[in-house]
Design a protein around this motif. Structure first.
Motif, PDB file in Angstrom:
ATOM      1  N   ALA B  42       1.413 195.373 119.109  1.00 54.66           N
ATOM      2  CA  ALA B  42       1.495 196.835 119.168  1.00 54.66           C
ATOM      3  C   ALA B  42       2.440 197.395 118.107  1.00 54.66           C
ATOM      4  O   ALA B  42       2.366 198.563 117.761  1.00 54.66           O
ATOM      5  CB  ALA B  42       1.939 197.286 120.557  1.00 54.66           C
ATOM      6  N   GLN B  43       3.344 196.546 117.592  1.00 55.30           N
ATOM      7  CA  GLN B  43       4.219 196.972 116.492  1.00 55.30           C
ATOM      8  C   GLN B  43       3.762 196.269 115.221  1.00 55.30           C
ATOM      9  O   GLN B  43       4.206 195.147 114.936  1.00 55.30           O
ATOM     10  CB  GLN B  43       5.674 196.597 116.795  1.00 55.30           C
ATOM     11  N   PRO B  44       2.904 196.904 114.454  1.00 51.53           N
ATOM     12  CA  PRO B  44       2.379 196.243 113.254  1.00 51.53           C
ATOM     13  C   PRO B  44       3.501 195.915 112.270  1.00 51.53           C
ATOM     14  O   PRO B  44       4.520 196.594 112.219  1.00 51.53           O
ATOM     15  CB  PRO B  44       1.424 197.271 112.666  1.00 51.53           C
ATOM     16  N   ARG B  45       3.285 194.843 111.497  1.00 50.50           N
ATOM     17  CA  ARG B  45       4.327 194.344 110.598  1.00 50.50           C
ATOM     18  C   ARG B  45       3.704 194.021 109.247  1.00 50.50           C
ATOM     19  O   ARG B  45       2.651 193.389 109.184  1.00 50.50           O
ATOM     20  CB  ARG B  45       4.900 193.060 111.217  1.00 50.50           C
ATOM     21  N   VAL B  46       4.356 194.432 108.157  1.00 45.61           N
ATOM     22  CA  VAL B  46       3.836 194.156 106.806  1.00 45.61           C
ATOM     23  C   VAL B  46       4.977 193.625 105.956  1.00 45.61           C
ATOM     24  O   VAL B  46       5.266 194.117 104.875  1.00 45.61           O
ATOM     25  CB  VAL B  46       3.197 195.421 106.179  1.00 45.61           C
ATOM     26  N   GLU B  47       5.657 192.624 106.473  1.00 45.80           N
ATOM     27  CA  GLU B  47       6.814 192.079 105.767  1.00 45.80           C
ATOM     28  C   GLU B  47       6.445 190.898 104.878  1.00 45.80           C
ATOM     29  O   GLU B  47       7.128 190.637 103.895  1.00 45.80           O
ATOM     30  CB  GLU B  47       7.888 191.648 106.776  1.00 45.80           C
ATOM     31  N   ARG B  48       5.403 190.176 105.257  1.00 39.60           N
ATOM     32  CA  ARG B  48       5.022 188.993 104.487  1.00 39.60           C
ATOM     33  C   ARG B  48       3.584 189.097 103.981  1.00 39.60           C
ATOM     34  O   ARG B  48       2.680 188.462 104.520  1.00 39.60           O
ATOM     35  CB  ARG B  48       5.215 187.738 105.344  1.00 39.60           C
ATOM     36  N   PRO B  49       3.376 189.880 102.930  1.00 42.22           N
ATOM     37  CA  PRO B  49       2.039 189.927 102.339  1.00 42.22           C
ATOM     38  C   PRO B  49       1.808 188.723 101.436  1.00 42.22           C
ATOM     39  O   PRO B  49       2.743 188.225 100.805  1.00 42.22           O
ATOM     40  CB  PRO B  49       2.055 191.213 101.512  1.00 42.22           C
ATOM     41  N   ARG B  50       0.590 188.256 101.415  1.00 39.74           N
ATOM     42  CA  ARG B  50       0.215 187.243 100.411  1.00 39.74           C
ATOM     43  C   ARG B  50      -0.882 187.811  99.523  1.00 39.74           C
ATOM     44  O   ARG B  50      -1.791 188.511  99.996  1.00 39.74           O
ATOM     45  CB  ARG B  50      -0.300 185.969 101.072  1.00 39.74           C
ATOM     46  N   VAL B  51      -0.783 187.490  98.235  1.00 40.33           N
ATOM     47  CA  VAL B  51      -1.841 187.834  97.287  1.00 40.33           C
ATOM     48  C   VAL B  51      -2.499 186.531  96.851  1.00 40.33           C
ATOM     49  O   VAL B  51      -1.825 185.628  96.338  1.00 40.33           O
ATOM     50  CB  VAL B  51      -1.274 188.570  96.056  1.00 40.33           C
ATOM     51  N   ALA B  52      -3.805 186.413  97.079  1.00 40.62           N
ATOM     52  CA  ALA B  52      -4.547 185.208  96.706  1.00 40.62           C
ATOM     53  C   ALA B  52      -5.596 185.568  95.662  1.00 40.62           C
ATOM     54  O   ALA B  52      -6.452 186.424  95.896  1.00 40.62           O
ATOM     55  CB  ALA B  52      -5.226 184.607  97.931  1.00 40.62           C
ATOM     56  N   VAL B  53      -5.492 184.929  94.505  1.00 37.10           N
ATOM     57  CA  VAL B  53      -6.456 185.173  93.418  1.00 37.10           C
ATOM     58  C   VAL B  53      -7.250 183.891  93.184  1.00 37.10           C
ATOM     59  O   VAL B  53      -6.666 182.826  92.929  1.00 37.10           O
ATOM     60  CB  VAL B  53      -5.743 185.573  92.112  1.00 37.10           C
ATOM     61  N   PHE B  54      -8.570 183.990  93.283  1.00 44.13           N
ATOM     62  CA  PHE B  54      -9.452 182.847  93.082  1.00 44.13           C
ATOM     63  C   PHE B  54     -10.109 182.943  91.708  1.00 44.13           C
ATOM     64  O   PHE B  54     -10.731 183.958  91.389  1.00 44.13           O
ATOM     65  CB  PHE B  54     -10.524 182.810  94.171  1.00 44.13           C
ATOM     66  N   ALA B  55      -9.956 181.887  90.924  1.00 45.76           N
ATOM     67  CA  ALA B  55     -10.543 181.883  89.580  1.00 45.76           C
ATOM     68  C   ALA B  55     -11.707 180.908  89.520  1.00 45.76           C
ATOM     69  O   ALA B  55     -11.592 179.764  89.977  1.00 45.76           O
ATOM     70  CB  ALA B  55      -9.481 181.498  88.550  1.00 45.76           C
ATOM     71  N   ALA B 133      -6.137 179.842 101.986  1.00 43.47           N
ATOM     72  CA  ALA B 133      -5.299 181.011 101.637  1.00 43.47           C
ATOM     73  C   ALA B 133      -4.756 181.725 102.870  1.00 43.47           C
ATOM     74  O   ALA B 133      -3.766 182.446 102.789  1.00 43.47           O
ATOM     75  CB  ALA B 133      -6.107 181.990 100.781  1.00 43.47           C
ATOM     76  N   ALA B 134      -5.405 181.512 104.008  1.00 45.30           N
ATOM     77  CA  ALA B 134      -4.988 182.223 105.230  1.00 45.30           C
ATOM     78  C   ALA B 134      -4.113 181.326 106.094  1.00 45.30           C
ATOM     79  O   ALA B 134      -4.604 180.629 106.969  1.00 45.30           O
ATOM     80  CB  ALA B 134      -6.222 182.688 105.999  1.00 45.30           C
ATOM     81  N   GLU B 135      -2.819 181.340 105.820  1.00 47.01           N
ATOM     82  CA  GLU B 135      -1.898 180.488 106.585  1.00 47.01           C
ATOM     83  C   GLU B 135      -1.147 181.306 107.631  1.00 47.01           C
ATOM     84  O   GLU B 135      -0.927 182.499 107.462  1.00 47.01           O
ATOM     85  CB  GLU B 135      -0.887 179.848 105.622  1.00 47.01           C
ATOM     86  N   PRO B 136      -0.711 180.650 108.692  1.00 48.39           N
ATOM     87  CA  PRO B 136       0.043 181.363 109.729  1.00 48.39           C
ATOM     88  C   PRO B 136       1.313 181.996 109.155  1.00 48.39           C
ATOM     89  O   PRO B 136       1.922 181.442 108.237  1.00 48.39           O
ATOM     90  CB  PRO B 136       0.417 180.257 110.723  1.00 48.39           C
ATOM     91  N   GLY B 137       1.675 183.144 109.689  1.00 45.91           N
ATOM     92  CA  GLY B 137       2.899 183.809 109.270  1.00 45.91           C
ATOM     93  C   GLY B 137       2.689 184.900 108.237  1.00 45.91           C
ATOM     94  O   GLY B 137       3.594 185.688 107.963  1.00 45.91           O
ATOM     95  N   ILE B 138       1.488 184.950 107.655  1.00 45.36           N
ATOM     96  CA  ILE B 138       1.182 186.017 106.683  1.00 45.36           C
ATOM     97  C   ILE B 138       0.819 187.289 107.452  1.00 45.36           C
ATOM     98  O   ILE B 138       0.085 187.238 108.432  1.00 45.36           O
ATOM     99  CB  ILE B 138      -0.009 185.598 105.792  1.00 45.36           C
ATOM    100  N   ASP B 139       1.339 188.432 107.026  1.00 46.55           N
ATOM    101  CA  ASP B 139       1.057 189.697 107.724  1.00 46.55           C
ATOM    102  C   ASP B 139      -0.184 190.392 107.191  1.00 46.55           C
ATOM    103  O   ASP B 139      -0.835 191.150 107.905  1.00 46.55           O
ATOM    104  CB  ASP B 139       2.252 190.648 107.596  1.00 46.55           C
ATOM    105  N   VAL B 140      -0.455 190.198 105.914  1.00 49.85           N
ATOM    106  CA  VAL B 140      -1.669 190.778 105.333  1.00 49.85           C
ATOM    107  C   VAL B 140      -2.053 189.921 104.131  1.00 49.85           C
ATOM    108  O   VAL B 140      -1.182 189.416 103.417  1.00 49.85           O
ATOM    109  CB  VAL B 140      -1.464 192.266 104.935  1.00 49.85           C
ATOM    110  N   LEU B 141      -3.350 189.749 103.950  1.00 53.45           N
ATOM    111  CA  LEU B 141      -3.851 188.915 102.861  1.00 53.45           C
ATOM    112  C   LEU B 141      -4.595 189.800 101.857  1.00 53.45           C
ATOM    113  O   LEU B 141      -5.594 190.429 102.200  1.00 53.45           O
ATOM    114  CB  LEU B 141      -4.792 187.847 103.432  1.00 53.45           C
ATOM    115  N   CYS B 142      -4.077 189.837 100.633  1.00 53.11           N
ATOM    116  CA  CYS B 142      -4.711 190.590  99.546  1.00 53.11           C
ATOM    117  C   CYS B 142      -5.585 189.631  98.753  1.00 53.11           C
ATOM    118  O   CYS B 142      -5.074 188.643  98.214  1.00 53.11           O
ATOM    119  CB  CYS B 142      -3.662 191.165  98.605  1.00 53.11           C
ATOM    120  N   LEU B 143      -6.858 189.929  98.656  1.00 53.87           N
ATOM    121  CA  LEU B 143      -7.785 189.011  97.999  1.00 53.87           C
ATOM    122  C   LEU B 143      -8.294 189.571  96.687  1.00 53.87           C
ATOM    123  O   LEU B 143      -8.632 190.755  96.589  1.00 53.87           O
ATOM    124  CB  LEU B 143      -8.969 188.727  98.920  1.00 53.87           C
ATOM    125  N   GLY B 144      -8.381 188.685  95.698  1.00 51.08           N
ATOM    126  CA  GLY B 144      -8.933 189.090  94.413  1.00 51.08           C
ATOM    127  C   GLY B 144      -9.433 187.888  93.644  1.00 51.08           C
ATOM    128  O   GLY B 144      -9.392 186.755  94.136  1.00 51.08           O
TER     129      GLY B 144
END
Lengths: 324, 324
Positions: B42-55, B133-144
């Motif tokens: 209920a309390q959203p959190r965005v402290e640990r974003p990950r950015v994953a870039v696939f080449a 790329a989706a590991e536990p503890g990540i708050d949001v996953l940015c994909l590119g």
């Protein structure tokens, strides 16, 4: 002062050498250029943002044009000072210096359906007060306001500057719909009729005093002072852009150092942006004021500066350029 | 798993009590609700974003569909690893953990105008790789993504999934115009003719292997794994959203935990967003890829969470509510 064309040229040259297809960072490139122009440095910097919120009270609030009672202006100022409002969270998120400027809240302007909201002295004093917000060392100034009934003032001032009626420029504001919105529109039309001689004289500063409010005058002062101090400005929503429009009506280049942060859900804002030919950075259905959207746009400026200053060139990175 | 409806209800209740007019934070309120739903709190959190870039590298690049030579994919990966690209600056600006995933860059997919880009095994392996790329503890996953010629693959895959021709779905990509764009369109139409039987079978995963690329398959894996791990996802531009569209074609609810960060300047992206009925958060004329726009949207999520968690209620702040 005008834009720093040397800094701008330097930015454009560097943009073309950075490791990305030409123009592929879109408006971030435009922002970097704009920051450089108005900060007067080829390496734009967004480390010290300030958020300035001007609060004013309005005689026309007594006409029941808002969904909230007039005392909410003072109550929300207390909320700002206690850290409980949206702008407190948003300013903290960007490490901004948040300043709340109170404009004689215990003495609302006069009800402008009956006569001018302010005399010239009061408007000039508010403008001078607003100038204090632009101090040396600030990298960008986010401007916003708080004032129950000030979307009524904004709509009236826009109609006075650009023509049109209450229905053209009024919207729900804090949440006024149906009969209450029809009443708000009637109040605006009443004010436009009352001030028709002033409107015919087409003096934007006289109209600001006649149908604006102290926070509008303070915002115009802040915008002018920021220009003198080489501080780029982010404008928030409808009321804030209306204050800016007064200056634009005086001089078409007066807002070249300003970007509009966000397209407000308040319909008059879109009409005003069309008149000003300004394209907002964000479009997120917000309609809160308090400089909330201006603060929200600061990370875009930080990102633009970070990309511009930090990216490698094609030559540095050993990446084949388009013509290779 | 589905959305956490208990968390969502809690968020909606709290939003109505915070010191702002109902709905006045617009899409920030929608974002807070969405984060709560998919993070399951209920309390959203965005402290640990990950950015994953696939080449990924593409056989079709040999057909001259890009403004840049194929080796730019590897060169740009090196630039990512050295910190010189746009995404390095943008990830640093949001304190994100940036990961670059290289998909067998020395072995491009087959030229899909001649046959399938990949066999099923290769596509499945790439998908499994993306899941990391989706590991536990990540708050949001940015994909590119990064991959010279991958807007050609994206356009072909969109046409295969939704119908239409190369001209409907192709755009300038890295900067292809005039005759070169006409050639790119012809290459796409050639691929569509080659794969008409597969297109008629309407199996999205078969089409992903036939005319996609490894980074597309990896992105679909990352999106699925994020759902399993209760991690909300920000999708970047045209290629990234195309990978997501494969999953949407399999199951209409597969992207409920994803938001599209930005409307790409690449015209096919707008057509695709219409098909997916998704409204992007930003619209800044960018067309870079690299998860650049996804990273740029993270501050909006941080702001939404900060407002939701940090604001005072009307009762706490002693502010008169609308009904007072």
């Amino acid at each position: 002062p005008g834009p720093d064309l040397t800094a701008q040229t330097e930015v454009v040259r560097r943009q073309s050498e950075l490791t990305k297809p030409q123009g592929s960072l879109g408006r971030l490139e435009e922002i970097a250029e704009w920051l450089a122009c108005w900060q007067g440095r080829a390496q734009p910097r967004v480390e010290r943002p300030r958020v300035a919120v001007f609060a004013g009270t309005h005689g026309v609030a007594a006409r029941g044009v808002s969904a909230y009672p007039p005392e909410v202006t003072q109550q929300m100022v207390k909320n700002f000072l206690n850290g409980g409002a949206a702008i407190n969270q948003l300013a903290a998120a960007i490490d901004a210096d948040l300043r709340i400027y109170e404009l004689d809240l215990d003495h609302p302007t006069a009800d402008f359906t009956q006569g001018p909201a302010m005399d010239e002295t009061r408007a000039a004093n508010a403008m001078a007060y607003g100038m204090m917000a632009a101090e040396p060392g600030i990298d960008v100034l986010c401007l916003g306001e708080m004032g129950i009934a000030n979307t009524t003032a904004a709509a009236t001032l826009c109609a006075a500057l650009y023509g049109g009626t209450g229905a053209d420029w009024a919207g729900p504001g804090t949440g006024v719909t149906g009969k209450a919105l029809a009443h708000k529109i009637a109040v605006i039309d009443e004010a436009l009729a009352r001030h028709k001689d002033a409107i015919a004289r087409r003096d934007p500063l006289e109209l600001l005093a006649a149908v604006g409010g102290e926070e509008f005058a303070a915002l115009t002062g802040a915008i002018v002072a920021a220009r003198m101090g080489r501080i780029p400005v982010l404008l928030d929503g409808y009321a804030c852009t209306t204050a800016a429009a007064v200056l634009h009506s005086v001089d078409r280049r007066a807002l070249d150092h300003c970007l509009v942060a966000h397209r407000s859900a308040e319909p008059g804002h879109t009409r005003l942006l069309d008149a000003l030919k300004m394209r907002p950075l964000l479009d997120l259905d917000m309609r809160l004021g308090e400089a909330s959207a201006a603060a929200l746009a600061v990370p875009l400026l930080k990102a633009a500066a970070a990309c511009h200053n930090g990216m490698a060139t094609f030559a540095e990175a050993g990446v084949s350029s388009k013509d290779a």
